[in-house]
Design a protein around this motif. Structure first.
Motif, PDB file in Angstrom:
ATOM      1  N   TYR A  31       0.834  -1.203   0.000  1.00  0.00           N
ATOM      2  CA  TYR A  31       0.000   0.000   0.000  1.00  0.00           C
ATOM      3  C   TYR A  31       0.870   1.255   0.000  1.00  0.00           C
ATOM      4  O   TYR A  31       1.848   1.340   0.764  1.00  0.00           O
ATOM      5  CB  TYR A  31      -0.890   0.033   1.248  1.00  0.00           C
ATOM      6  N   TYR A  35      -0.251  12.289   0.479  1.00  0.00           N
ATOM      7  CA  TYR A  35      -0.968  13.274   1.278  1.00  0.00           C
ATOM      8  C   TYR A  35      -0.398  14.665   0.995  1.00  0.00           C
ATOM      9  O   TYR A  35       0.779  14.800   0.662  1.00  0.00           O
ATOM     10  CB  TYR A  35      -0.804  13.005   2.774  1.00  0.00           C
ATOM     11  N   VAL A  50      -3.206   0.154  -3.696  1.00  0.00           N
ATOM     12  CA  VAL A  50      -3.110  -1.086  -2.915  1.00  0.00           C
ATOM     13  C   VAL A  50      -2.222  -2.122  -3.598  1.00  0.00           C
ATOM     14  O   VAL A  50      -2.068  -3.232  -3.088  1.00  0.00           O
ATOM     15  CB  VAL A  50      -4.495  -1.679  -2.610  1.00  0.00           C
ATOM     16  N   TYR A 103       1.806   3.918   9.042  1.00  0.00           N
ATOM     17  CA  TYR A 103       2.553   4.195   7.820  1.00  0.00           C
ATOM     18  C   TYR A 103       4.024   4.503   8.104  1.00  0.00           C
ATOM     19  O   TYR A 103       4.364   4.982   9.184  1.00  0.00           O
ATOM     20  CB  TYR A 103       2.003   5.444   7.126  1.00  0.00           C
TER      21      TYR A 103
ATOM     22  N   PHE B  34      -3.727   6.273  16.545  1.00  0.00           N
ATOM     23  CA  PHE B  34      -2.295   6.528  16.434  1.00  0.00           C
ATOM     24  C   PHE B  34      -1.971   7.953  16.860  1.00  0.00           C
ATOM     25  O   PHE B  34      -2.791   8.866  16.707  1.00  0.00           O
ATOM     26  CB  PHE B  34      -1.827   6.362  14.972  1.00  0.00           C
ATOM     27  N   TYR B  36       1.241  10.484  15.800  1.00  0.00           N
ATOM     28  CA  TYR B  36       2.440  10.701  15.020  1.00  0.00           C
ATOM     29  C   TYR B  36       3.091  12.014  15.488  1.00  0.00           C
ATOM     30  O   TYR B  36       2.405  12.944  15.926  1.00  0.00           O
ATOM     31  CB  TYR B  36       2.112  10.819  13.529  1.00  0.00           C
ATOM     32  N   SER B  93      -7.511   4.716  11.851  1.00  0.00           N
ATOM     33  CA  SER B  93      -7.764   3.909  10.669  1.00  0.00           C
ATOM     34  C   SER B  93      -8.803   2.868  11.027  1.00  0.00           C
ATOM     35  O   SER B  93      -8.705   2.223  12.069  1.00  0.00           O
ATOM     36  CB  SER B  93      -6.490   3.220  10.190  1.00  0.00           C
ATOM     37  N   GLY B  97     -10.253  -2.069   3.740  1.00  0.00           N
ATOM     38  CA  GLY B  97      -9.711  -1.778   2.419  1.00  0.00           C
ATOM     39  C   GLY B  97      -8.246  -1.387   2.473  1.00  0.00           C
ATOM     40  O   GLY B  97      -7.386  -2.158   2.886  1.00  0.00           O
ATOM     41  N   ALA B  98      -7.952  -0.158   2.075  1.00  0.00           N
ATOM     42  CA  ALA B  98      -6.577   0.310   1.962  1.00  0.00           C
ATOM     43  C   ALA B  98      -6.002   0.851   3.262  1.00  0.00           C
ATOM     44  O   ALA B  98      -4.943   1.453   3.250  1.00  0.00           O
ATOM     45  CB  ALA B  98      -6.495   1.382   0.878  1.00  0.00           C
ATOM     46  N   GLN B  99      -6.701   0.651   4.367  1.00  0.00           N
ATOM     47  CA  GLN B  99      -6.166   1.066   5.671  1.00  0.00           C
ATOM     48  C   GLN B  99      -5.818   2.547   5.703  1.00  0.00           C
ATOM     49  O   GLN B  99      -4.795   2.950   6.266  1.00  0.00           O
ATOM     50  CB  GLN B  99      -4.941   0.233   6.040  1.00  0.00           C
ATOM     51  N   LYS B 100      -6.679   3.362   5.127  1.00  0.00           N
ATOM     52  CA  LYS B 100      -6.401   4.785   5.061  1.00  0.00           C
ATOM     53  C   LYS B 100      -6.421   5.413   6.447  1.00  0.00           C
ATOM     54  O   LYS B 100      -7.273   5.099   7.272  1.00  0.00           O
ATOM     55  CB  LYS B 100      -7.430   5.467   4.163  1.00  0.00           C
ATOM     56  N   LEU B 101      -5.461   6.308   6.672  1.00  0.00           N
ATOM     57  CA  LEU B 101      -5.406   7.049   7.919  1.00  0.00           C
ATOM     58  C   LEU B 101      -6.116   8.398   7.763  1.00  0.00           C
ATOM     59  O   LEU B 101      -5.932   9.085   6.765  1.00  0.00           O
ATOM     60  CB  LEU B 101      -3.960   7.306   8.340  1.00  0.00           C
ATOM     61  N   VAL B 102      -6.913   8.747   8.777  1.00  0.00           N
ATOM     62  CA  VAL B 102      -7.546  10.062   8.852  1.00  0.00           C
ATOM     63  C   VAL B 102      -6.861  10.815   9.979  1.00  0.00           C
ATOM     64  O   VAL B 102      -6.769  10.315  11.108  1.00  0.00           O
ATOM     65  CB  VAL B 102      -9.057   9.930   9.125  1.00  0.00           C
ATOM     66  N   PHE B 103      -6.373  12.027   9.675  1.00  0.00           N
ATOM     67  CA  PHE B 103      -5.573  12.781  10.626  1.00  0.00           C
ATOM     68  C   PHE B 103      -6.342  13.943  11.234  1.00  0.00           C
ATOM     69  O   PHE B 103      -7.204  14.551  10.590  1.00  0.00           O
ATOM     70  CB  PHE B 103      -4.333  13.353   9.921  1.00  0.00           C
ATOM     71  N   GLY B 104      -5.990  14.271  12.475  1.00  0.00           N
ATOM     72  CA  GLY B 104      -6.400  15.535  13.048  1.00  0.00           C
ATOM     73  C   GLY B 104      -5.562  16.652  12.465  1.00  0.00           C
ATOM     74  O   GLY B 104      -4.648  16.422  11.674  1.00  0.00           O
TER      75      GLY B 104
END
Lengths: 114, 113
Positions: A31, A35, A50, A103, B34, B36, B93, B97-104
């Motif tokens: 993947y 961003y 993917v 990631y 998470f 970061y 996350s 699916g694609a394990q997308k991360l959503v960030f603050g």
């Protein structure tokens, strides 16, 4: 242990010019993600992939294109640069599975469109 | 959709002070959470994570506990150092699916000696 490598680190473009931001990873991650980071706005997902030959749009795809011909490379293309695309761009990769651990990010490309 | 809200910054503290950065989330199901950290001029680095309710993630003296009842994942450190000055991002996350991360939006922390 190179991880995720992005080039260039800095770039200034004139309005209407085109460029490709390069991203390569050596961890055999399936993947990959692009961003953009705008001040005070967090990170917004542009495109993701993917696996080789498979790409999909994220939250803010307009004005960008991507390709994924190999597992290692995931370039981001800007066709007609606009001032709104001034931002810091991060590429990231991850390995799918039940033990997803987040990631690995590249160090970023700072792009200014004038 | 999924979202993450962090406390507004910037935050400025003196060395050895106690740190809390608040993070709340909205998500369906059971996301992984998470924190970061981004040091000046660098990319984001994973600081800690938690994958299920009541899990505590910890690293480098930082801790955060996954609180499902309050949908929160607040970052804490008992005694901060100048070297902790950075921007901190909370993310989630849903692992679909694609394990997308959503960030603050990130919180800029400055520690003064």
């Amino acid at each position: 242990n190179a991880g995720v490598t992005q080039t260039p680190k800095f770039r200034i473009l004139k309005i209407g010019q085109s460029m490709t931001l390069q991203c390569t990873q050596d961890m055999n991650h399936n993947y990959m993600y692009w961003y953009r980071q705008d001040p005070g706005m967090g990170l917004k997902l542009i495109y993701y992939s993917v696996g080789a030959g498979i790409t999909d749009k994220g939250e803010v795809p307009n004005g960008y294109n991507v390709s994924r011909s190999t597992t290692e490379d995931f370039p981001l293309r800007l066709e007609l640069a606009a001032p709104s695309q001034t931002s810091v761009y991060f590429c990231a990769s991850s390995y799918p599975g039940t033990e997803f651990s987040g990631y690995t990010f590249g160090s970023g490309t700072r792009l200014t469109v004038v | 959709g999924n979202s993450v809200t962090q406390m507004e910054g910037p935050v400025t503290l003196s060395e050895e002070a106690f740190l809390t950065i608040n993070c709340t989330y909205t998500a369906t199901g059971y996301p992984s959470l998470f924190w970061y950290v981004q040091y000046p001029g660098e990319g984001l680095q994973l600081l800690l994570k938690a994958t299920k309710a009541d899990d505590k993630g910890s690293n480098k003296g930082f801790e955060a506990t996954y609180r499902k009842e309050t949908t929160s994942f607040h970052l804490e450190k008992g005694s901060v150092q100048v070297s902790d000055s950075a921007v901190y991002f909370c993310a989630l996350s849903d692992l679909q699916g694609a394990q997308k991360l959503v960030f603050g939006q990130g919180t800029r922390l400055t520690i003064n000696p």
